[in-house]
Design a protein around this motif. Structure first.
Motif, PDB file in Angstrom:
ATOM      1  N   SER A   1      62.165  -9.001  50.703  1.00  0.00           N
ATOM      2  CA  SER A   1      61.056  -9.922  50.961  1.00  0.00           C
ATOM      3  C   SER A   1      60.239 -10.141  49.693  1.00  0.00           C
ATOM      4  CB  SER A   1      60.162  -9.343  52.051  1.00  0.00           C
ATOM      5  OG  SER A   1      59.577  -8.164  51.600  1.00  0.00           O
TER       6      SER A   1
ATOM      7  N   LEU B   1      56.690 -10.083  56.454  1.00  0.00           N
ATOM      8  CA  LEU B   1      56.607  -9.877  55.006  1.00  0.00           C
ATOM      9  C   LEU B   1      57.106  -8.490  54.631  1.00  0.00           C
ATOM     10  CD1 LEU B   1      53.180 -11.491  54.181  1.00  0.00           C
ATOM     11  CD2 LEU B   1      55.445 -12.412  53.782  1.00  0.00           C
TER      12      LEU B   1
ATOM     13  N   TRP C   1      61.377  -8.627  57.610  1.00  0.00           N
ATOM     14  CA  TRP C   1      61.888  -9.700  56.739  1.00  0.00           C
ATOM     15  C   TRP C   1      63.351  -9.980  57.054  1.00  0.00           C
ATOM     16  CZ3 TRP C   1      60.902 -13.578  53.697  1.00  0.00           C
ATOM     17  CH2 TRP C   1      61.889 -14.050  52.846  1.00  0.00           C
TER      18      TRP C   1
ATOM     19  N   VAL D   1      57.497 -18.665  55.597  1.00  0.00           N
ATOM     20  CA  VAL D   1      56.458 -17.649  55.431  1.00  0.00           C
ATOM     21  C   VAL D   1      55.087 -18.322  55.415  1.00  0.00           C
ATOM     22  CG1 VAL D   1      55.479 -16.017  53.771  1.00  0.00           C
ATOM     23  CG2 VAL D   1      57.904 -15.940  54.283  1.00  0.00           C
TER      24      VAL D   1
END
Lengths: 149, 369
Positions: free
Chosen positions: A67, A93, A97, A106
């Motif tokens: 990530s 995050l 991920w 995101v």
């Protein structure tokens, strides 16, 4: 630098510049694509309407298998899942991920997290966290408990 | 050598259909594989993603490398149909792993991707003999190895028990003349020949035995062959005939027995019905007699009452007479039917009124009583 890293980030950058999602703007991206700045606007009809925030994306050579490190810079939005040092408590995050996630997805997740806030307040353990936290939020062991966001 | 280029390095002529892009590398699929949950990735991307988390990158369903199947042929075909600009094609032709290059040493055509491997096996290249340190052509190396004077060898009689081992040069100069096995070489040869012949014979016999064994097993498992009638003694045939006749007779008798049984049961039924009818008739007759008796009783009672009331004994006697007449008349045919039982009843009815009719009096019958 691995080929998949460059190839994918080049594509993502091209796509984001060509068709940026609402309220998301690429401010700048380094030549080696490792550090990005994204400007995010608070969505209409939410507590953050009219506000602008700066997000920093840091990519390791292992992206997208690993990530990116995402934090807020300068003006950090006041939100129950965002610490005043810019760290964001958002599962995708960190341990949730997936390589299928993109910068765009995101950004949308963070935007939706902002939009779902009902009250502008810092996390209850903000003071404690910013004293002990490392520079990168990826060094923190996160516990995720709020499924509503 | 440069590694064979991956298709990710190409620029495509048109915008590639988003459905043909791997969601991990965002490039058209290379060697695509599909997960049981229906998502497709490049094989390399999928294995890289699964090495960090054992879940599908798209829907996070549990997923392991073993579950990945080659993607549908149509996906591969569509990716292969994507066009690259001519410039990229020219670049590719130079780099293509399947293009042929000429080996500078042996002048043979070798595939680009195999050239590195070819260098280690090119027959034109020279190799250094590890024993005598002399450069030898690779094509002639195996021949050299069998004659190299510096190479280590065992005594040819090692199979007979000679433990000697040393450089080939020493074998000829030193060991060959002193080897005790070398002296009886002729015997060994003869012995080996004999041994070979015996081994061969043994093998043949063994295979024959196993053939016979299987044959026996087959015969043992097979159903018994029926003996032809011609081989059976005549007496057996006769017995069989008689047996058949007896069986037939038994069948016939059994049939007859069953017929008789049926006749019996029919007869029994008929008899039962007749008996039932008769009983019913008798019962009816009994009923009518009983009724008559009752009538007589009640009449007698009436008479007794009347006698008390009336002084004339004539009347009483006459009524009595008439009653008994009626009784006598009805008893002759009473019991046949219920209809026949009515006269005594009417007589009884009448009897209640009669005592008041003086004309009916009869002294003679009264005296009879």
């Amino acid at each position: 630098m691995s080929n998949i890293f460059t190839k994918r980030l080049t594509k993502e950058l091209r796509d984001l510049q060509a068709n940026p999602p609402a309220g998301i703007l690429i401010d700048k991206a380094d030549d080696d694509l490792k550090l990005w700045r994204v400007v995010m606007s608070g969505a209409e009809g939410t507590l953050y309407q009219g506000e602008q925030f700066k997000l920093q994306f840091k990519f390791s050579n292992n992206y997208p298998l690993e990530s990116p490190e995402v934090i807020f810079l300068d003006t950090v939005p006041i939100h129950p899942h965002i610490y005043s040092n810019g760290h964001i408590c958002l599962s995708i995050l960190y341990d949730q991920w997936s390589p299928a996630l993109t910068i765009s997805s995101v950004c949308l997740s963070i935007q939706s997290m902002l939009s779902s806030a009902t009250k502008k307040e810092r996390p209850p353990d903000n003071a404690m966290y910013i004293m002990t936290a490392k520079k990168s939020p990826k060094a923190t062991t996160w516990a995720f408990h709020d499924d509503k966001v | 050598m440069r590694p064979p280029p991956r298709a990710t390095e190409y620029e495509y002529v048109d915008t590639v259909n988003l459905n043909l892009l791997c969601c991990i590398c965002y490039c058209p699929f290379i060697d695509p594989v599909s997960s049981p949950c229906g998502h497709t990735f490049c094989r390399l991307c999928a294995s890289a993603a699964l090495s960090s988390a054992q879940t599908c990158p798209v829907d996070r369903a549990p997923l392991s490398l073993a579950q990945l199947q080659p993607a549908a042929r149509v996906i591969t075909s569509m990716v292969e149909e994507l066009q690259v600009p001519r410039g990229a094609l020219e670049v590719h032709v130079e780099e293509c792993g399947h293009g042929l290059v000429t080996c500078e040493v042996c002048q043979s055509a070798v595939k680009n991707k195999d050239i590195e491997a070819h260098a280690t096996e090119c027959p034109g290249s020279t190799v250094t003999c590890p024993d005598c340190r002399e450069p030898i052509l690779r094509s002639g190396f195996s021949e050299h190895a069998s004659i190299c004077q510096e190479a280590t060898m065992s005594c040819p009689h090692i199979s007979h028990g000679c433990p000697w081992e040393g450089k080939r040069r020493l074998f000829y100069s030193d060991h060959k003349s002193s080897c005790p096995f070398e002296a009886i070489k002729g015997f060994f040869i003869l012995n080996d020949q004999k041994m070979d012949a015996l081994t061969r014979l043994n093998m043949t016999l063994k295979s024959e035995i196993s053939d016979l064994r299987t044959e026996i097993a087959i015969l043992r498992d097979a159903p018994p062959v029926p003996v032809p009638a011609a081989f059976l003694p005549p007496i057996v045939e006769e017995t069989a005939d008689r047996m058949g006749q007896l069986l037939l007779d038994t069948d016939l008798l059994r049939g007859e027995l069953m017929n008789i049984n049926a006749g019996f049961s029919a007869l029994e039924m008929r008899q039962d019905v007749a008996l039932l009818n008769e009983t019913a008739r008798l019962r009816e007759e009994m009923h009518s007699v009983r009724a008559l008796c009752q009538a007589v009783q009640s009449q007698l009672l009436n008479f007794a009452l009347d006698r008390r009331k009336e002084t004339s004994s004539n009347i009483t006697s006459s009524v009595l007479t008439s009653t008994f007449n009626a009784l006598a008349g009805s008893s002759g045919d009473s019991g046949n039917t219920t209809g026949n039982a009515s006269p005594p009843l009417s007589a009884k009815k009448g009897s209640a009124a009669r005592p008041v009719v003086p004309g009916r009096s009869d002294s003679s019958t009264g005296t009879k009583l």
